[in-house]
Design a protein around this motif. Structure first.
Motif, PDB file in Angstrom:
ATOM      1  N   VAL A 121       0.604  -1.221   0.737  1.00  0.00           N
ATOM      2  CA  VAL A 121      -0.339  -0.216  -0.306  1.00  0.00           C
ATOM      3  C   VAL A 121       0.555   1.184   0.200  1.00  0.00           C
ATOM      4  CG1 VAL A 121      -1.840   1.399   1.344  1.00  0.00           C
ATOM      5  CG2 VAL A 121      -1.806  -1.135   1.244  1.00  0.00           C
ATOM      6  N   GLY A 122       0.588   2.306  -0.642  1.00  0.00           N
ATOM      7  CA  GLY A 122       1.667   3.305  -1.167  1.00  0.00           C
ATOM      8  C   GLY A 122       1.235   4.324   0.530  1.00  0.00           C
ATOM      9  N   THR A 123       2.563   5.074   0.001  1.00  0.00           N
ATOM     10  CA  THR A 123       2.533   6.488   1.275  1.00  0.00           C
ATOM     11  C   THR A 123       2.290   7.327   0.067  1.00  0.00           C
ATOM     12  OG1 THR A 123       4.138   5.013   2.408  1.00  0.00           O
ATOM     13  CG2 THR A 123       4.346   7.059   2.985  1.00  0.00           C
ATOM     14  N   VAL A 124       1.775   8.825   0.478  1.00  0.00           N
ATOM     15  CA  VAL A 124       1.401   9.282   0.635  1.00  0.00           C
ATOM     16  C   VAL A 124       2.691  10.644   0.698  1.00  0.00           C
ATOM     17  CG1 VAL A 124      -0.070  11.661   0.657  1.00  0.00           C
ATOM     18  CG2 VAL A 124      -0.745   9.420  -0.001  1.00  0.00           C
ATOM     19  N   THR A 125       3.479  11.285  -0.450  1.00  0.00           N
ATOM     20  CA  THR A 125       4.916  11.853   0.377  1.00  0.00           C
ATOM     21  C   THR A 125       4.610  13.573  -0.817  1.00  0.00           C
ATOM     22  OG1 THR A 125       5.479  11.067  -2.649  1.00  0.00           O
ATOM     23  CG2 THR A 125       5.880  10.241  -0.228  1.00  0.00           C
ATOM     24  N   LYS A 126       3.090  13.369  -1.412  1.00  0.00           N
ATOM     25  CA  LYS A 126       3.309  15.407  -1.632  1.00  0.00           C
ATOM     26  C   LYS A 126       1.492  15.242  -1.132  1.00  0.00           C
ATOM     27  CE  LYS A 126       6.123  14.411  -5.992  1.00  0.00           C
ATOM     28  NZ  LYS A 126       6.173  15.054  -7.104  1.00  0.00           N
ATOM     29  N   PRO A 127       1.635  17.277  -1.132  1.00  0.00           N
ATOM     30  CA  PRO A 127      -0.235  17.693  -1.261  1.00  0.00           C
ATOM     31  C   PRO A 127      -0.636  17.286  -2.518  1.00  0.00           C
ATOM     32  CG  PRO A 127       1.315  19.115  -1.371  1.00  0.00           C
ATOM     33  CD  PRO A 127       2.768  17.453  -1.871  1.00  0.00           C
ATOM     34  N   GLY A 128      -2.256  17.565  -2.099  1.00  0.00           N
ATOM     35  CA  GLY A 128      -2.729  17.348  -3.099  1.00  0.00           C
ATOM     36  C   GLY A 128      -3.034  15.989  -3.320  1.00  0.00           C
ATOM     37  N   LEU A 129      -3.434  14.695  -3.001  1.00  0.00           N
ATOM     38  CA  LEU A 129      -4.279  14.031  -2.966  1.00  0.00           C
ATOM     39  C   LEU A 129      -5.412  14.270  -1.752  1.00  0.00           C
ATOM     40  CD1 LEU A 129      -1.135  11.853  -3.349  1.00  0.00           C
ATOM     41  CD2 LEU A 129      -3.285  11.909  -4.976  1.00  0.00           C
ATOM     42  N   GLY A 130      -5.680  15.390  -1.150  1.00  0.00           N
ATOM     43  CA  GLY A 130      -6.728  15.300  -0.052  1.00  0.00           C
ATOM     44  C   GLY A 130      -6.144  14.381   0.920  1.00  0.00           C
ATOM     45  N   LEU A 131      -5.150  13.537   1.840  1.00  0.00           N
ATOM     46  CA  LEU A 131      -4.632  12.315   2.027  1.00  0.00           C
ATOM     47  C   LEU A 131      -3.471  13.071   2.563  1.00  0.00           C
ATOM     48  CD1 LEU A 131      -5.349   9.149   0.285  1.00  0.00           C
ATOM     49  CD2 LEU A 131      -6.471   9.583   1.788  1.00  0.00           C
ATOM     50  N   VAL A 132      -3.369  12.655   3.942  1.00  0.00           N
ATOM     51  CA  VAL A 132      -2.352  12.855   5.038  1.00  0.00           C
ATOM     52  C   VAL A 132      -0.423  12.774   3.880  1.00  0.00           C
ATOM     53  CG1 VAL A 132      -0.845  13.087   7.187  1.00  0.00           C
ATOM     54  CG2 VAL A 132      -3.625  13.241   7.045  1.00  0.00           C
ATOM     55  N   VAL A 133       0.599  13.771   4.262  1.00  0.00           N
ATOM     56  CA  VAL A 133       1.593  13.504   3.532  1.00  0.00           C
ATOM     57  C   VAL A 133       2.439  12.519   4.464  1.00  0.00           C
ATOM     58  CG1 VAL A 133       3.843  14.522   3.163  1.00  0.00           C
ATOM     59  CG2 VAL A 133       1.567  15.571   2.060  1.00  0.00           C
ATOM     60  N   GLY A 134       2.468  11.034   4.192  1.00  0.00           N
ATOM     61  CA  GLY A 134       3.266  10.382   5.391  1.00  0.00           C
ATOM     62  C   GLY A 134       2.532   9.095   5.294  1.00  0.00           C
ATOM     63  N   ASN A 322       1.004  19.252  -7.961  1.00  0.00           N
ATOM     64  CA  ASN A 322       1.340  17.988  -8.267  1.00  0.00           C
ATOM     65  C   ASN A 322      -0.294  17.289  -8.875  1.00  0.00           C
ATOM     66  OD1 ASN A 322       2.325  15.224  -7.428  1.00  0.00           O
ATOM     67  ND2 ASN A 322       0.906  15.047  -5.412  1.00  0.00           N
ATOM     68  N   THR A 323      -1.241  18.449  -8.321  1.00  0.00           N
ATOM     69  CA  THR A 323      -2.360  17.469  -9.129  1.00  0.00           C
ATOM     70  C   THR A 323      -3.757  18.706  -9.270  1.00  0.00           C
ATOM     71  OG1 THR A 323      -3.490  17.086  -7.302  1.00  0.00           O
ATOM     72  CG2 THR A 323      -2.278  15.799  -8.205  1.00  0.00           C
ATOM     73  N   GLY A 324      -5.245  18.448  -9.842  1.00  0.00           N
ATOM     74  CA  GLY A 324      -5.391  19.415 -10.002  1.00  0.00           C
ATOM     75  C   GLY A 324      -6.042  19.581  -8.700  1.00  0.00           C
ATOM     76  N   ARG A 325      -6.644  18.619  -7.935  1.00  0.00           N
ATOM     77  CA  ARG A 325      -6.822  18.990  -6.599  1.00  0.00           C
ATOM     78  C   ARG A 325      -5.496  19.808  -5.749  1.00  0.00           C
ATOM     79  NH1 ARG A 325      -9.413  14.925  -2.916  1.00  0.00           N
ATOM     80  NH2 ARG A 325      -9.858  16.118  -0.836  1.00  0.00           N
ATOM     81  N   HIS A 326      -4.983  19.846  -6.295  1.00  0.00           N
ATOM     82  CA  HIS A 326      -4.044  20.573  -5.469  1.00  0.00           C
ATOM     83  C   HIS A 326      -3.705  21.908  -5.855  1.00  0.00           C
ATOM     84  CE1 HIS A 326       1.360  20.985  -4.070  1.00  0.00           C
ATOM     85  NE2 HIS A 326       0.043  21.913  -3.601  1.00  0.00           N
ATOM     86  N   ALA A 327      -3.581  21.615  -7.276  1.00  0.00           N
ATOM     87  CA  ALA A 327      -4.042  24.160  -7.847  1.00  0.00           C
ATOM     88  C   ALA A 327      -5.503  24.346  -6.973  1.00  0.00           C
ATOM     89  CB  ALA A 327      -4.450  23.561  -9.382  1.00  0.00           C
ATOM     90  N   TYR A 328      -6.224  23.747  -6.523  1.00  0.00           N
ATOM     91  CA  TYR A 328      -7.685  23.689  -5.899  1.00  0.00           C
ATOM     92  C   TYR A 328      -7.332  24.561  -4.455  1.00  0.00           C
ATOM     93  CZ  TYR A 328     -12.018  22.491  -4.008  1.00  0.00           C
ATOM     94  OH  TYR A 328     -13.512  23.038  -2.769  1.00  0.00           O
ATOM     95  N   GLU A 329      -6.320  23.384  -4.374  1.00  0.00           N
ATOM     96  CA  GLU A 329      -6.580  23.914  -2.325  1.00  0.00           C
ATOM     97  C   GLU A 329      -5.513  24.940  -2.570  1.00  0.00           C
ATOM     98  OE1 GLU A 329      -3.976  19.676  -1.655  1.00  0.00           O
ATOM     99  OE2 GLU A 329      -6.414  18.854  -0.970  1.00  0.00           O
ATOM    100  N   LEU A 330      -4.267  25.323  -3.453  1.00  0.00           N
ATOM    101  CA  LEU A 330      -3.806  26.450  -3.119  1.00  0.00           C
ATOM    102  C   LEU A 330      -4.120  27.645  -3.720  1.00  0.00           C
ATOM    103  CD1 LEU A 330      -0.448  25.200  -5.614  1.00  0.00           C
ATOM    104  CD2 LEU A 330      -0.207  25.313  -3.464  1.00  0.00           C
TER     105      LEU A 330
END
Length: 383
Positions: A121-134, A322-330
């Motif tokens: 199961v992958g680990t999140v390393t960048k923002p923009g996915l709606g998940l906690v980094v790490g 990182n993603t369209g979602r990341h742009a939205y969050e910015l």
């Protein structure tokens, strides 16, 4: 800088999607399979009996049963149970078809559910996915599904449960996905908003979209509401409660096919309701938006940011998001979500009108990632 209209493109389907003449089977998401494995393992831990079948609830309320491929108890201490549910993706070309979604469960130190990701199961390393980094790449809906399934077995206000989801071979599977580009390393993501895999990437799904438009037109309806998925459809129904159910069409990646059908059937109105990533693709003139045939144009989102009044630093950050979602969050963090979102919706409206050759009235709305509220629109709705 003047805004230049993008060329309109409706990329072709993958060859394997075009040649299949028969109807396609739906399947189960990794999230649904992980949920089933978690409930089977916990049931075994509570009852002391290995489970061979397990029933869970999907987000829409439907109850479904899954066979349990393996279920083992370890008396401990500490006692634990492990269950495996093999993913059946139906006829969707999914790299995780056949994956062994594995849940290892043992009692926690205090009340509540603690969910973790194990090998594969992958680990999140960048923002923009709606998940906690790490944290583990287990999306929000699967987390809710697992919590609800566990609560069917034990009272989480009184006992603690730790669930570890793992996928043998998940790291290898992830090499065939876009996970690494998105900042998910070490394995696959546990995904799904409905629990069901529908074959969005196939000619069969495109045909079903066109058929849905024809059906509503045959019933005398004049406005079709195009939604990209379950969450956007819920938002669209809240926006337009006066329209009957038949008017809402889940288009997946086939917006172009739906608009073409709407024009052919003489409809007078098209409403598109979507989230930031899909809207960015449409604004770039891409009318078939499957991930194998298109990607989010972040330079377009950067230009929207500048036009909405964003400073050079924000424009640069959005362009490198990182993603369209990341742009939205910015945008959201900078207080620019509504003006930038409105501009994006207006660009999508212009693209859809050009594609329809101005034969229909078009409205566009952008909703948040929960599908709970409108955050921007082409003008019809105030955020």
């Amino acid at each position: 800088m003047m805004y230049a209209e993008p060329p309109l493109r409706e990329p072709d389907l993958p060859r394997t999607a075009k040649v299949r003449p028969t109807a396609l089977r739906t399947g189960w998401t990794t999230g649904a399979c992980a949920t089933a494995a978690a409930k089977a393992a916990l049931t075994a831990l509570v009852s002391g009996e290995p489970q061979r079948e397990v029933e869970i609830g999907l987000p829409a309320g439907r109850r479904v049963s899954f066979p349990v491929a393996r279920c083992e108890l370890t008396p401990g201490p500490p006692a634990r149970a492990e269950a495996v549910v093999v993913k059946d993706a139906g006829d969707d070309p999914d790299v995780t078809h056949g994956a062994e979604l594995t849940a290892t469960v043992h009692w926690g130190a205090g009340p509540g559910l603690r969910l973790a990701g194990g090998p594969g199961v992958g680990t999140v390393t960048k923002p923009g996915l709606g998940l906690v980094v790490g944290g583990p790449a287990i999306n929000d809906t699967p987390r809710q599904m697992i919590s609800a399934a566990v609560a069917e077995v034990v009272d989480l206000t009184k006992v603690g449960v730790r669930v570890v989801i793992s996928v043998p071979g998940g790291e290898i599977m992830a090499r065939k996905t876009t996970n690494r580009r998105l900042g998910i390393v070490g394995g696959i993501s546990i995904l799904g908003t409905t629990g069901i895999v529908r074959p969005f990437s196939t000619a069969s799904w495109r045909a079903s979209v066109v058929q849905a438009v024809h059906v509503m037109a045959a019933q005398g309806e004049r406005t079709v509401v195009l939604c990209t998925g379950g969450r956007t459809e819920r938002a669209a129904r809240a926006l337009l409660p006066e329209l009957p159910e038949v008017c809402f069409v889940e288009v997946g990646d086939f917006t172009g096919a739906a608009v073409t059908a709407a024009v052919a059937d003489g409809l007078t109105g098209v409403v598109f309701v979507g989230m930031a990533g899909k809207l960015a693709k449409l604004a770039a003139g891409v009318l078939m938006t499957h991930y194998t045939r298109s990607k989010v144009d972040l330079s377009l989102l950067g230009s929207v940011t500048a036009e909405a009044g964003g400073g050079p630093e924000l424009v640069a950050a959005v362009t490198e998001a990182n993603t369209g979602r990341h742009a939205y969050e910015l945008w959201d963090a900078a207080g620019l979500l509504t003006p930038a979102g409105d501009l994006l919706c207006r660009r999508v409206r212009a693209v859809l009108r050009r594609f329809a050759e101005s034969e229909v009235a078009v409205d566009v709305a952008m909703v948040d990632f929960a599908g709970s509220r409108v955050v921007a629109s082409s003008g019809r709705w105030a955020a």
